[in-house]
Design a protein around this motif. Structure first.
Motif, PDB file in Angstrom:
ATOM      1  N   ILE A   1      14.918 -20.728  24.821  1.00 14.75           N
ATOM      2  CA  ILE A   1      15.669 -20.354  23.615  1.00 14.75           C
ATOM      3  C   ILE A   1      14.912 -19.332  22.776  1.00 14.75           C
ATOM      4  O   ILE A   1      15.468 -18.352  22.307  1.00 14.75           O
ATOM      5  CB  ILE A   1      15.968 -21.606  22.757  1.00 14.75           C
ATOM      6  CG1 ILE A   1      16.986 -22.474  23.481  1.00 14.75           C
ATOM      7  CG2 ILE A   1      16.483 -21.211  21.391  1.00 14.75           C
ATOM      8  CD1 ILE A   1      17.293 -23.741  22.754  1.00 14.75           C
TER       9      ILE A   1
ATOM     10  N   PRO B   1      12.316 -16.507  22.299  1.00 19.17           N
ATOM     11  CA  PRO B   1      11.499 -15.505  22.997  1.00 19.17           C
ATOM     12  C   PRO B   1      10.107 -15.366  22.402  1.00 19.17           C
ATOM     13  O   PRO B   1       9.195 -14.932  23.084  1.00 19.17           O
ATOM     14  CB  PRO B   1      12.298 -14.211  22.805  1.00 19.17           C
ATOM     15  CG  PRO B   1      13.106 -14.444  21.590  1.00 19.17           C
ATOM     16  CD  PRO B   1      13.431 -15.907  21.598  1.00 19.17           C
ATOM     17  N   ARG B   2       9.951 -15.751  21.129  1.00 20.49           N
ATOM     18  CA  ARG B   2       8.633 -15.596  20.516  1.00 20.49           C
ATOM     19  C   ARG B   2       7.602 -16.470  21.209  1.00 20.49           C
ATOM     20  O   ARG B   2       6.439 -16.118  21.315  1.00 20.49           O
ATOM     21  CB  ARG B   2       8.700 -15.949  19.024  1.00 20.49           C
ATOM     22  CG  ARG B   2       9.438 -14.898  18.219  1.00 20.49           C
ATOM     23  CD  ARG B   2       9.757 -15.399  16.841  1.00 20.49           C
ATOM     24  NE  ARG B   2      10.617 -16.578  16.900  1.00 20.49           N
ATOM     25  CZ  ARG B   2      11.051 -17.235  15.840  1.00 20.49           C
ATOM     26  NH1 ARG B   2      10.696 -16.836  14.657  1.00 20.49           N
ATOM     27  NH2 ARG B   2      11.831 -18.287  15.973  1.00 20.49           N
TER      28      ARG B   2
ATOM     29  N   ARG C   1       7.868 -17.385  24.443  1.00 17.88           N
ATOM     30  CA  ARG C   1       7.660 -16.763  25.754  1.00 17.88           C
ATOM     31  C   ARG C   1       6.725 -15.575  25.666  1.00 17.88           C
ATOM     32  O   ARG C   1       5.930 -15.337  26.540  1.00 17.88           O
ATOM     33  CB  ARG C   1       9.000 -16.247  26.291  1.00 17.88           C
ATOM     34  CG  ARG C   1       9.824 -17.270  26.975  1.00 17.88           C
ATOM     35  CD  ARG C   1      10.837 -16.646  27.898  1.00 17.88           C
ATOM     36  NE  ARG C   1      11.597 -15.546  27.348  1.00 17.88           N
ATOM     37  CZ  ARG C   1      12.752 -15.680  26.727  1.00 17.88           C
ATOM     38  NH1 ARG C   1      13.259 -16.862  26.535  1.00 17.88           N
ATOM     39  NH2 ARG C   1      13.399 -14.634  26.304  1.00 17.88           N
ATOM     40  N   LEU C   2       6.870 -14.803  24.573  1.00 18.11           N
ATOM     41  CA  LEU C   2       6.135 -13.544  24.487  1.00 18.11           C
ATOM     42  C   LEU C   2       4.727 -13.723  23.956  1.00 18.11           C
ATOM     43  O   LEU C   2       3.901 -12.852  24.076  1.00 18.11           O
ATOM     44  CB  LEU C   2       6.881 -12.577  23.565  1.00 18.11           C
ATOM     45  CG  LEU C   2       8.280 -12.210  24.036  1.00 18.11           C
ATOM     46  CD1 LEU C   2       9.038 -11.516  22.931  1.00 18.11           C
ATOM     47  CD2 LEU C   2       8.191 -11.324  25.256  1.00 18.11           C
TER      48      LEU C   2
END
Lengths: 342, 558
Positions: A332, A334-335, A337-338
């Motif tokens: 959900i 991306p922060r 994930r990144l």
């Protein structure tokens, strides 16, 4: 997916393995500290001292404690927790037989928590400080504070008084007791074999236990969803979309909703722990015949091997559930994930 | 006929049963292709005016009178549905803060796509998915985003602040609006990036023949982007006229003060601070700070926040440490305070090395710090007196003397004594920062580290706070380490300036030296990006080519 996230997941997984290890040490130590000789228990009060001694040797109870622990751990990894001191059958067989019942209950409960908790939270946020919001907040407060077993008993009484045909105990109508499916989940098996009568009966039996278990979680998730939505409502990006004429319902139900689902999802992992704990009692109340009530029986009867197995399996579920939630949150947000990705 | 013609607009807010009149008889006109600026300080009603035009006022606001004509049609008599149809199509807004204006869990493309989809729906256009996407790529290219495919697929966190600001402009341009409302664009960005954004905005307005309503508190920005100016004060338009007239011959005191509050970059009004000849109070010798980012499977990374910095601050001086975000200036400040150890090198204050101190921390009576945002650096649950009492406990042991000392401190920072009983939320921004300064003074320090102490304040408030700081320095013999990105303020407030780029000091000297003769190209780029308010200053700024500008843009790299 960024390598940072994979790394994060691996680190989490290793952390969870460590949690399981510590759990195994604690439950093992506890099992050796409690009074009562497991060999005597297994042989019964009638056995002679020699017979008990022979059993002790067979169970390896006289070996050094570290050796015993290593043996326990090696067995546990392979899914072998020894034999039940009461029934004499392998503990693992017993658990595998009872597991589907509990899993069915727990999964339906989790679904109920999400399906009811999240939309109610969105509703409360949308009409915040209105009468619906106030009502929902009061109800959720009651849900959070009331112990699950009490809810279970109240629901049962309610069913007994007002719903004369509603089943009060067990997983399925007695006509279907002999039914055996490939998975052990009545709902899944019933669907697979096209037996909708079985599915219906299973759902009817599930409704109240699942509701009793879910009530606290529904309240919790509703409150979190509500506060996350309201907090995010004030953000600039909401204003941005509105300024460009994106309709309110899209802003609320698509943009705000996804962002606001992270907080309740995080709490689900913790909720899962209390879910297993509550299942011990709720299964008892509804004579569910699952793995959790089996755990309670084992404790009552001091069946040490079974207790250890039940604790380890519960721990495993808790850990797997949290790992799944970590992955979901990563999908959900991306922060996450990144982070550290580049 | 004017494109937008606002006549005697009145708006009031109601909160907790209290009604506040925020706009009083505001009249404003924007012609086709005209560039108009609306200026004023925080709370003057600039943003409320723009929201009234766009019809995005909060629910507790009510338009209580007046007329608002858009191409001759009164918007206030127009049903909401039809006003919705204008949003983003006839008039668009460029949002203020690029960092928070996108939902972090959706891609940039999703935002743009949804806005375009609903705009199409409202204007009855029919476009397929691929067509919409092609259009979005076109607009992204127009705002000079070189790789529109990548930007489209990115999440907001993957883009730099400058790139996100460009996307916000693209968002506004998507349907070729007739008017653009720009609400403080680029203020949250570094000065070189802001400069770049304003140039882009200017070019686009000229190319597309748009009308522009520029809302800002920065008069330098106004000079760059507008031809006609409205000045707002407490919900009223106090003055309006062509840019040149307003800047050169302001009619009202308010406007005059507004202009005078801006520290000049060049010219006769510039002030030089005296240079001290005394021994240094603070000494940094070859100081570096390296952060190690540990990874689990990959080798750990080293981030060099500060590299080989040597500095001396003589007693009684104001040393300015300038640089853009991420240049390492705050890390230097933290190391001087001993809140963070240096990886290499030696820091000494008053001849004592920090490394020799207990906990590596500086003596509280030696140095104190004032932070950027007094709104968050003061505990909201404590009164002013309670806040001031904490450092006083270290300074003196007599509880009775403390009450007197609090009064004394408040007097020092020009606050009345009864403010001691107030909570931070009862104070204005400037008053809060005064309390923060008083707190720093309480322990009677010799050095005060000022970390962007005025960047959260209005210009006129900044001027008064800076005057107070100057007065305190001469009366109490203080030494300041002043961290800032505001070069025009530093030009007038500092005895020496050091400019940091990527953890290193690339330029140092007295402000007069640095501003007249730059040694490093970065200094040139930095100074040339400062928005100024007179032609004289503009002419004396160093000239920088397009390539040189691009070279140091923090944002275009990311």
């Amino acid at each position: 997916m960024a390598s940072g996230f994979v790394e994060f997941l691996i680190r989490r997984a290793l952390g969870f393995i460590a949690v399981l290890l510590v759990l195994s040490m604690m439950i093992f130590a506890l099992a050796r500290v409690v009074p009562g000789d497991p060999a005597r228990m297994a042989m019964g009060p009638a056995a002679s001292a020699e017979q008990v001694q022979a059993m002790r040797e067979q169970m390896g109870l006289d070996d050094p404690i570290v050796e015993q622990y290593v043996r326990f751990l090696r067995g546990a990894v392979q899914g072998d927790f020894g034999i039940s001191l009461i029934s004499g059958r392998p503990v693992t067989d017993e658990i595998l037989r009872l597991l589907p019942a509990t899993l069915e209950l727990v999964i339906v409960t989790l679904l109920l928590m999400i399906v009811l908790g999240v939309p109610l939270g969105v509703l409360a946020a949308r009409y915040r400080n209105g009468w619906a919001d106030t009502l929902l907040r009061i109800v959720s407060m009651i849900g959070v504070t009331m112990p699950a077993f009490l809810v279970a008993i109240l629901l049962q009484l309610f069913a007994a008084y007002y719903l004369s045909d509603w089943p009060l105990l067990g997983r399925i109508h007695q006509d279907f007791r002999s039914f055996e499916g490939p998975t052990g989940f009545y709902i899944v098996d019933g669907l697979l074999m096209g037996r909708l009568d079985i599915v219906g009966s299973a759902l009817q039996h599930l409704a109240f236990p699942a509701l009793a278990l879910a009530l606290a979680g529904i309240g919790q998730i509703m409150r979190l969803t509500r506060s996350a939505m309201i907090e995010n409502l004030r953000r600039d990006h909401v204003q941005t979309l509105r300024s460009f004429g994106v309709p309110d319902r899209i802003v609320t139900f698509r943009y705000l909703f996804k962002l606001s689902s992270i907080a309740p999802l995080t709490i689900m992992g913790l909720e899962f722990a209390s879910l297993i704990g509550n299942a011990f009692v709720v299964e008892m109340v509804f004579s569910w015949g699952g793995f959790a009530s089996h755990g309670l029986e084992s404790i009552m009867q001091n069946d040490l091997n079974a207790i250890m197995a039940v604790v380890m399996v519960s721990g495993l579920f808790f850990v797997v559930a949290n790992l799944v939630i970590d992955i979901l949150i990563g999908v959900i947000d991306p922060r996450i994930r990144l982070k550290e990705g580049h | 006929m004017a494109l937008l013609d606002i006549c005697d607009l009145n708006v009031a807010f109601t909160s907790y049963g209290q009604r506040t009149h925020v706009l009083r008889d505001v009249s404003l006109k924007i012609g086709e292709g005209q560039r108009v600026a609306l200026i004023g300080e925080t709370g003057s009603g600039k943003s409320v005016t723009s929201k009234a035009v766009l019809n995005t006022l909060p629910r507790n606001a009510a338009v209580e009178g007046g007329e608002m004509f858009w191409r001759g049609r009164d918007l206030l008599q127009t049903p909401d549905r039809q006003r919705e149809a204008l949003k983003g199509i006839e008039m668009s807004v460029v949002m203020q803060d690029p960092l928070s204006s996108f939902n972090p869990v959706f891609t940039i493309g999703r935002h743009l796509g949804d806005v375009l989809f609903w705009a199409d729906r409202r204007s009855g256009k029919r476009r397929g998915r691929a067509e919409r996407r092609a259009h979005i790529y076109d607009v992204l290219r127009k705002v000079q985003l070189a790789d529109p495919e990548r930007v489209f697929a990115s999440y907001p966190a993957e883009l730099s602040g400058g790139m996100r600001q460009r996307v916000l402009i693209a968002l506004a341009l998507m349907n070729r609006p007739a008017m653009l409302i720009a609400d403080e664009p680029g203020t949250a960005l570094d000065v070189t990036t802001q400069d770049e954004i304003l140039r882009l905005l200017n070019d686009l307005v000229a190319q597309e023949g748009l009308s522009l309503l520029m809302i800002t508190h920065n008069l330098g920005v106004v000079r760059m982007t507008a031809d006609y100016v409205y000045v707002m004060c407490k919900g009223e338009i106090v003055e309006h006229g062509p840019l040149r007239r307003i800047f050169e011959d302001p009619q009202t005191d308010y406007c005059r003060e507004l202009i005078e509050a801006i520290p000049p970059l060049y010219g006769a009004r510039v002030r030089n601070q005296p240079v001290s000849t005394e021994a240094p109070l603070v000494k940094l010798e070859g100081v570096s700070k390296t952060f190690t980012r540990r990874h689990f499977l990959r080798p750990s990374e080293q981030v060099h926040a500060v590299r080989n910095v040597s500095l001396e601050i003589p007693r009684g001086e104001i040393l300015g440490l300038a640089g853009e975000s991420g240049s390492g200036k705050t890390t230097v400040a933290r190391m001087v305070m001993g809140m963070m150890g240096a990886s290499e090198g030696r820091i000494s204050v008053d001849g004592v090395a920090l490394a020799d101190q207990r906990d590596g921390r500086i003596d509280r009576r030696l140095a104190q710090i004032v932070y950027q945002n007094p709104g968050t650096s003061l505990n909201p649950k404590r009164t002013v007196a309670q806040t001031l009492e904490v450092p006083l406990r270290f300074a003196s042991n007599e509880p009775k003397a403390r009450g007197r000392r609090i009064e004394e401190l408040l007097e020092r920072v020009d606050l009345p004594p009864h403010f001691a009983a107030r909570f931070p939320h009862e104070l204005s921004g400037g008053q809060k920062q005064r309390v923060a300064i008083a707190r720093a003074l309480a322990a009677e320090p010799r050095l005060i580290v000022l970390d962007e102490p005025t960047s959260a304040l209005d210009m006129s408030v900044q001027k008064r706070v800076i005057a107070l700081l100057e007065e305190l320095r001469s009366e109490l013999g203080l030494t300041y380490l002043f961290i800032s990105h505001d070069l025009s303020l530093m030009r007038n407030f500092c005895s020496h300036i050091a400019i940091m780029l990527r953890g290193e000091i690339v330029e140092r000297g007295t402000p007069a030296e640095v501003f007249e003769d730059q040694q490093h190209p970065y200094t040139r780029a930095l100074i040339s990006a400062v928005p100024v308010i007179t032609d004289e200053e503009e002419a004396r700024k160093p000239k920088v080519t397009q390539q040189e500008r691009q070279k140091f843009l923090v944002s275009s790299a990311a």
